[in-house]
Scaffold this motif. Structure first.
Motif: not given
Ligand code: MN
Ligand code: GLY
Length: 483
Positions: A275-277, A406-408, A446-448
């Motif tokens: 996972s990656d948040i 999605i991580e702008p 901010i990453e989801d």
């Molecule tokens: Mn990432």
């Protein structure tokens, strides 16, 4: 000449209970279905190695072991010093039973037969049987030196090419990319488990911040949640007030009332699913006006990218949406000058958003990146050398079953902003004096994690809020603590 077969100690670990393989789905069924899908793409036998533990200075002290992701995908269990042979529907396991000396130090472990049964392997042999049973199999190329040694000795290979080498087996690499790019029910169950733990870790990080003096203390609180669920981190945690350092793995800074804390932390299940948040929150519990302005721009980019992410849409288009919204927001704030579309065409947004908007995620946090851009880039596509596109890790049309991030973000990276060439090229496009007013923002991301579905996309990490007000609530208004 007789070549002695190299031996390496094996310690078998078959996870039980929480974090059970593939999220509790029947492992043998999940693996059979993966083999069947592989068999539709290639018609030759394959051998995949698990990898071997690596010593820290002396043999009995090892680095945390992580099995190869390709092995995990088809074997499901984080075995050490094992190999599997795949041919059509058949799975053959090669692993040595644990010796009494190993059991003394590491405890009893399941037998080869027990492991084989759990995986649904039709046959199981000790490792040295590879010499008879695995000649002529295709392999992926190895970087692990112990495995290279085994491959040379047991498969009688003169040389062993490294992973993702031009002389490697392209058909095998492409087939594996095609399979691992689309998540099945087994992998999705595990990814959801990892994400659920990560959501709790982030909430804990936010709650802990008012009492924390250092980044290290916040990291410890977050990773404690992950470790407490018998998971590990999918990558080196980023927990920092210096969010402009994109992969910052230092935790020595103290945290102060005016700082933003950027936490990019993700759990990994015991069978390897990631996972990656990322969230960014104010240490004081309250965003300053300037922090809030920039946070809301990044959030607008994040939200709009998610709205647009659906099957058939080019991921590069999603990236460009983020660039466009960030550029437009910065024009509105008076930081950038000009028409947002022209600014993006000239990569002016990349002064502040220099990385891609995300990547594939699965068994690897950047999934299958050990095969270079074969996974991230559709056939015939290559990385652009444009400042604003060079770090885009994914350039494919989105497909149902892909899990992507999605991580702008917005960053003030001194090496970019003070670079003489950038200063010269972008001199008329940036209001440098106005930018100085935003000096309390070093990095925001901010990453989801999202799953592309038939209907659009599902935000797998939606249980972790993103809006500034919700984030402030979770941190708790601790402004008094800092006065
Ligand atoms: Mn990432
Ligand atoms: N989580 C770190 C990255 O995506 O690069």
């Amino acid at each position: 000449m007789h070549t002695a077969t190299p031996t390496v100690p094996s310690r078998l670990f078959v996870p039980q209970g929480n974090g059970s393989p593939q999220g509790g789905a029947d492992l043998a069924d999940v693996l059979r279905s993966r083999r069947q899908r592989l068999a539709q793409l290639i018609d030759f036998p394959v051998l995949l190695w698990s990898g071997t533990p690596k010593s820290r200075n002396f043999a009995a002290n090892i680095y945390p072991y992580r099995a190869s992701s390709h092995f995990l995908y088809f074997a499901g269990l984080p075995l050490e010093n094992a190999a599997i042979r795949l041919e059509g529907d058949q799975l053959t396991l090669f692993i040595d039973d644990t010796s009494p000396e190993e059991a003394l130090w590491h405890g009893p472990t399941p037998s080869r037969e027990e492991i084989a049964q759990k995986m649904g392997a039709t046959e199981a042999y000790p490792l040295n049987a590879l010499a008879d049973k695995a000649l002529g199999t295709a392999t992926l190329g190895e970087s692990d030196e112990t495995v290279q040694m085994l491959e040379k000795a047991l498969l009688k290979r003169g040389i062993v090419i490294p992973r993702h080498h031009p002389g490697g087996n392209q058909a095998l690499e492409k087939a594996i990319v095609q399979l691992r790019m689309i998540q099945d029910e087994g992998s999705l169950t595990a990814i959801r488990q990892a994400i659920a733990v990560t959501v709790e870790a982030h909430k804990m990080g936010m709650r802990t911040t008012p009492q924390a003096q250092t980044e290290a203390q916040i990291r410890a609180a977050m990773e404690a949640v992950i470790i407490g669920q018998n998971m590990t981190c999918a990558y080196g945690s980023i927990v920092t007030v210096a969010g402009e350092v994109l992969h910052n793995h230092h935790y020595h800074n103290s945290v102060g009332a005016g700082d933003l804390l950027l936490a990019d932390v993700g759990a990994e299940t015991s069978d390897g699913w990631a996972s990656d948040i990322t969230r960014t929150w104010p240490v004081s519990g309250k965003f300053s006006a300037t922090q809030r302005d920039l946070y809301d721009i990044v959030l607008a980019a994040h939200d709009f990218c998610i709205e647009k992410a659906q099957r058939g849409v080019e991921y590069q288009h999603i990236h460009l949406i983020a660039c466009q919204i960030i550029a437009a927001g910065l024009v509105e704030l008076g930081i950038l000058k000009g028409n947002p579309e022209d600014l993006v065409a000239q990569d002016a947004h990349a002064l502040f958003f220099p990385h891609g908007v995300g990547h594939l995620m699965g068994l690897d946090v950047h999934d299958v990146e050990d095969l270079g851009d074969l996974s991230g880039y559709a056939e015939g596509r290559e990385r652009s050398d444009r400042f604003g596109l060079a770090f885009l890790r994914l350039n494919r049309p989105l497909e149902v079953g892909m899990v992507v991030t999605i991580e702008p973000g917005f960053y003030q990276v001194p090496a970019i902003l003070n670079d003489a060439k950038n200063r010269d090229r972008y001199t008329s496009m940036v209001d440098w004096e106005r930018l100085e007013q935003f000096s309390d923002v070093r990095g925001i991301r901010i990453e989801d994690d999202i799953l592309i579905t038939d209907l659009g996309c599902e935000v797998l990490s939606k249980d972790l809020p993103t809006t500034a007000a919700e984030i402030e609530d979770l941190v708790g208004n601790s402004a008094d603590d800092y006065q």
